[in-house]
Design an enzyme around this catalytic site. Structure first.
Site, PDB file in Angstrom:
ATOM      1  N   GLU A   2       0.670  -1.372  -0.088  1.00  0.00           N
ATOM      2  CA  GLU A   2      -0.586   0.261   0.302  1.00  0.00           C
ATOM      3  C   GLU A   2       0.615   1.201   0.369  1.00  0.00           C
ATOM      4  OE1 GLU A   2      -2.424   0.019   3.590  1.00  0.00           O
ATOM      5  OE2 GLU A   2      -3.674  -2.379   2.621  1.00  0.00           O
ATOM      6  N   PRO A   3       0.186   2.565  -0.456  1.00  0.00           N
ATOM      7  CA  PRO A   3       1.128   3.806  -0.116  1.00  0.00           C
ATOM      8  C   PRO A   3       2.053   3.887   0.822  1.00  0.00           C
ATOM      9  CG  PRO A   3      -1.131   4.487  -1.466  1.00  0.00           C
ATOM     10  CD  PRO A   3      -1.172   2.456  -0.576  1.00  0.00           C
ATOM     11  N   SER A  59       7.908  -2.184   3.035  1.00  0.00           N
ATOM     12  CA  SER A  59       8.754  -3.926   3.918  1.00  0.00           C
ATOM     13  C   SER A  59       7.508  -3.770   4.909  1.00  0.00           C
ATOM     14  CB  SER A  59       9.798  -3.018   4.461  1.00  0.00           C
ATOM     15  OG  SER A  59      10.399  -2.254   2.723  1.00  0.00           O
ATOM     16  N   ASP A 116       9.151 -18.279   1.988  1.00  0.00           N
ATOM     17  CA  ASP A 116      10.763 -18.769   1.654  1.00  0.00           C
ATOM     18  C   ASP A 116      10.679 -19.908   0.604  1.00  0.00           C
ATOM     19  OD1 ASP A 116      11.444 -18.208   4.705  1.00  0.00           O
ATOM     20  OD2 ASP A 116      10.121 -20.321   5.061  1.00  0.00           O
ATOM     21  N   LEU A 163      31.502  -3.875 -21.267  1.00  0.00           N
ATOM     22  CA  LEU A 163      31.580  -3.390 -22.029  1.00  0.00           C
ATOM     23  C   LEU A 163      31.771  -2.277 -22.814  1.00  0.00           C
ATOM     24  CD1 LEU A 163      28.061  -5.104 -22.560  1.00  0.00           C
ATOM     25  CD2 LEU A 163      30.060  -6.089 -23.653  1.00  0.00           C
ATOM     26  N   GLU A 207       9.513  -8.198  -3.132  1.00  0.00           N
ATOM     27  CA  GLU A 207       9.367 -10.258  -2.195  1.00  0.00           C
ATOM     28  C   GLU A 207      10.795  -9.735  -0.860  1.00  0.00           C
ATOM     29  OE1 GLU A 207       6.734 -12.264  -4.333  1.00  0.00           O
ATOM     30  OE2 GLU A 207       8.127 -13.639  -3.071  1.00  0.00           O
TER      31      GLU A 207
END
Ligand SMILES: Cc1cc2nc3c(=O)[nH]c(=O)nc-3n(C[C@H](O)[C@H](O)[C@H](O)COP(=O)(O)OP(=O)(O)OC[C@H]3O[C@@H](n4cnc5c(N)ncnc54)[C@H](O)[C@@H]3O)c2cc1C
Lengths: 400, 368
Positions: free
Chosen positions: A133-134, A138, A251, A352, A377
């Protein structure tokens, strides 16, 4: 007995999924990076191909997972086979992997905890997952969306952001609290069909990377769903058992995200190796690292870290296949892979040179794509918290 | 051959061995590692006790005085990690005979095996050693400055080696030298008149392990003592095993530093709470934890390939590169977590830091 030489079966899975990724995803990777929000219709063919494990049978009531039932040499556990497949798919394109039909995070939740009847109704639907949600990222235990039982219906209110597959999915697994006073124990998940009244897809995000994957905001205003759309059991468990149950699915999913980071990083490494070798440098893994160019040494270090990421990820998946508790190892794999996936893709662009900055090649895209793996996640910091609490044997009060 | 199951789990046998070595290390080393380091000596009975585990000679065929058990690079990696967790100097010293014997066992001619293996398959630890490293800038084991030239029925070795462990007491040493562009190994008796030992070295770390510079001056050895005979040996295969061995040692040293810092950070109180309650400390602990595991898994991966008889050139090389880098990072964190207390020699983290530097620098100090 320790043996980390991949089995023939593992190599076969890897090779066949790599073929698929090479043929189906790589060629359209740039197209959907450029056409954000457009549904990659080429992915429709994947409706019949299971990549993300999935199809997990609901455990029968009272049936204990058999401890000693280890997969035999020839067999390959679901978790391990899934992380191998995901690495290959993300080597093809991570944004597209996240857009595979019927393989949303919500599907994983449904597979894990749905009742028999819910499996019937939603098993074949494309399910997204809406936790964030806003005001709650975490700290997912602090969500404020509410669900109130009114007769035979739940009435949902709140706002959910950053929902992967928001536009393309059929249903959304929405986290809401049924009892604010109960704290985390009051948090339940609900299956909300996209066409319910009061359920609105508000907007789609414009992102740094994984642009092939749509990410959106939902607003729930007095959205009514049937009582039996509550996923799993309705009772508010005394402690935080229910919430812990939901967290436990992480998990299983964290090694999956780690393997996404792995796939992108390997794509970058493979491309960089190709360019290094084209330039006439032979990577022979022999000379003292002091006697090679800094380019070679840096490249070797990237490879070594990639291998470490993979082994940590495979270990977490292997443990899950063998019914071993892997909370620590799952977070270790994501902490390492999230961080080093980011660093490896950045470094490859640097090695590169101009080829790493131009959109003519995918290297710049991989650097953008990879970054999300250290965010969703559970961010890198959250993974470190979990690892630290585990090894220190500290509670979340002792280490906040 | 039946395909072995892919597995991260220790077998019963592996677990038992790991626990046995861990117990031995606890009994023998316990708090002595500090003293060993200060006194710059490993008591002979410590080495003897590890020797009595029989790990080194167990894989040597009975004909040559061993027990004829299966040779397992993974088991060796497990043992080395546990030994190095106790003390890196002891780990190197007590497994030094493997450095001499295993290459002979694997690549030696029948005569070489008959002649040299039984000498060291003894109930008592008898030092024998290996001379690989050279005291020069940009040393590289694949292009050595120590040269061996064929003269009649002999080879004549010239060059300088350094960090030759226990060279003073060793009966024989395996000497790495270049033979017309090809790295080769020679079995050299310590009393060969061409072998000149220097003064005991003073090093950055592993104080307890005696080591010497050795100069070879027209050191003549019979051609029959070139490892593998006329065709020489597979030096590449030798490097793969020694590199993997060093990674196992790096894992042990790193784990020791990690565990010490972890426990200390729970006890040490500042600002009214354990320092581990602060994320900046806790996250270092977390990082140490998964990097130690990563290092071990890379080591086991290389060892698994060696065990399966595969070419582990890439894996052993990358594992050593990783171990060299990460051991430094982890042991550095170890000191940092203890702050000023980590800088003084009362705590082992400063020793781990010094010892850990060896993983990237040294070659051929251990083998699986
Ligand atoms: C592309 C994309 C797709 C997503 N898909 C989904 C989805 O499908 N479903 C869903 O529910 N969510 C989804 N998310 C949301 C994602 O999971 C969250 O963004 C993530 O959990 C972090 O929350 P936040 O963004 O609010 O950051 P915050 O929680 O505000 O964190 C900000 C910073 O602070 C740090 N931090 C926070 N708390 C602590 C702490 N206790 N200790 C140390 N550091 C801390 C974080 O690590 C981070 O660096 C998605 C996000 C993105 C960008």
């Amino acid at each position: 007995m320790i043996n980390l030489v991949p089995s023939q079966k593992m190599n076969e899975v890897k090779a066949s999924i790599n073929n698929l990724a090479k043929g189906m995803l790589r060629p359209i990777a740039r197209k959907y990076d450029e056409n954000e929000h457009e549904y990659p219709k080429e992915l429709d063919m994947f409706r019949s191909i299971k990549i993300m494990g999935g199809g997990k049978k609901k455990k029968k009531e009272g049936e204990e997972p058999k401890k000693d039932e280890k997969p035999a040499a020839k067999k390959l556990g679901t978790n391990l086979s899934t992380v191998i497949s995901i690495e290959e798919m993300c080597w093809g394109d991570a944004g597209l992997l996240l857009s595979l039909p019927n393989a949303g995070l919500g599907n994983a939740a449904i597979a894990a905890v749905a009742t028999e009847e819910q499996h019937e109704r939603f098993g074949n639907k494309w399910a997204a997952m809406a936790i964030t949600e806003p005001g709650s990222g975490s700290d997912s235990g602090s969500i404020t969306a509410t669900a109130v039982l009114d007769g035979d219906e739940w009435v949902l209110n709140g706002e959910k952001i950053f929902v992967t597959c928001a536009d393309r999915c059929d249903v959304v697994v929405v986290w809401a609290t049924i009892d604010k006073k109960a704290g985390k124990a009051g948090i339940k998940s609900f299956i909300v069909e996209k066409d319910r009244e009061g359920f609105k897809l508000e907007k789609l995000e414009h992102k740094l990377g994984i642009r092939a994957s749509d990410t959106g905001t939902f607003v729930l205003s007095d959205c009514r769903i049937p009582k039996n759309n509550l996923l799993g059991s309705a009772e508010v468990k005394s402690a935080t058992e229910g919430f812990k149950g939901v967290m436990k699915t992480f998990d299983n999913t964290r090694p999956l995200v780690a393997s996404m980071a792995l796939g992108i990083a390997r794509a970058a490494i493979d491309f960089t190796r190709e360019k290094i070798e084209e330039s006439g440098i032979k990577l022979d893994y022999t000379k003292n690292p002091n006697n090679i160019s800094s380019l070679e040494k840096e490249f070797y270090l990237l490879e070594a870290n990639l291998d470490a990421m993979r082994l940590l990820t495979w270990r977490a998946a292997w443990m899950a296949d063998n019914q071993e508790f892997n909370n620590l190892e799952a977070s270790m794999s994501k902490a390492k892979a999230g961080r080093y996936g980011t660093l490896i893709t950045q470094k490859c662009c640097e090695l590169l040179g101009p080829l790493g900055f131009t959109q003519e090649y995918l290297a710049e895209k991989w650097m953008r794509d990879s970054k999300i793996m250290d965010i969703f996640e559970g961010t890198g910091q959250i993974q470190h918290l979990i690892v630290a609490r585990n090894v220190l044997e500290f509670s979340s009060k002792q280490l906040r | 051959m039946e395909e072995r199951e892919f597995s991260f789990g220790l077998s019963e046998e592996q677990r038992t061995m790991k626990e046995t070595v861990a117990r031995l290390i606890k009994d023998v080393v316990a708090d002595n590692a500090h003293d060993m380091d200060e006194k710059k000596a490993i008591p002979a009975d410590f080495i003897q006790k590890v020797w009595e585990l029989g790990a080194t000679i167990s894989v040597i065929p009975e004909d040559f005085g061993g027990y004829g058990m299966d040779y397992s690079p993974i088991m060796n990696a497990i043992i080395l990690e546990e030994l190095a967790y106790g003390d890196m100097a002891l780990a190197v010293a007590s497994t030094l005979p493997s450095m001499f014997l295993y290459p002979i066992l694997e690549m030696g001619t029948d005569d070489q095996k008959k002649k040299y293996l039984p000498l060291y398959c003894d109930a008592t630890f008898k030092p024998c050693t290996i001379a690989i490293n050279e005291p020069r800038f940009r040393f590289d084991p694949v292009s050595m400055e120590t040269k061996a030239e064929k003269k009649g029925g002999s080879y004549v070795i010239n060059g300088k080696k350094c960090f030759v462990p226990m060279a003073k007491d060793a009966g024989h040493m395996l000497v790495a030298a270049d033979v017309s562009g090809k790295p080769s190994l020679f079995i050299v008796a310590k009393d060969n008149p061409g072998v000149k030992l220097g003064e005991r070295e003073k090093n950055l770390g592993i104080y307890a392990l005696e080591s010497y510079p050795v100069t070879f001056e027209n050191c003549e050895v019979p051609a029959a003592d070139m490892l593998g005979g006329d065709n020489g040996c597979n030096f590449e295969a030798f490097l793969q095993k020694t590199r993997t061995g060093l990674c196992a040692i790096g894992t042990g040293v790193s784990r020791a530093s990690f565990e010490y810092a972890r426990d200390y950070s729970k006890e040490r109180v500042q600002f009214g709470e354990p320092i581990a309650s602060r994320q900046s400390v806790a996250f270092m602990i977390a990082e140490m934890a998964y990097e130690v595991d990563g290092m071990r898994l890379l080591t086991w991966k290389a060892a698994s390939m060696l065990e399966a008889g595969m070419d582990a050139k890439r894996e052993s090389y990358l594992a050593k590169l990783f171990a060299g880098d990460m051991t430094m990072k982890i042991t550095d964190y170890g000191v940092q977590v203890l702050g000023g207390h980590g800088y003084v020699r009362d705590h082992p983290v400063e020793r781990f830091y010094r010892n850990g530097r060896g993983i990237a620098i040294l070659e051929g100090m251990a083998t699986v």
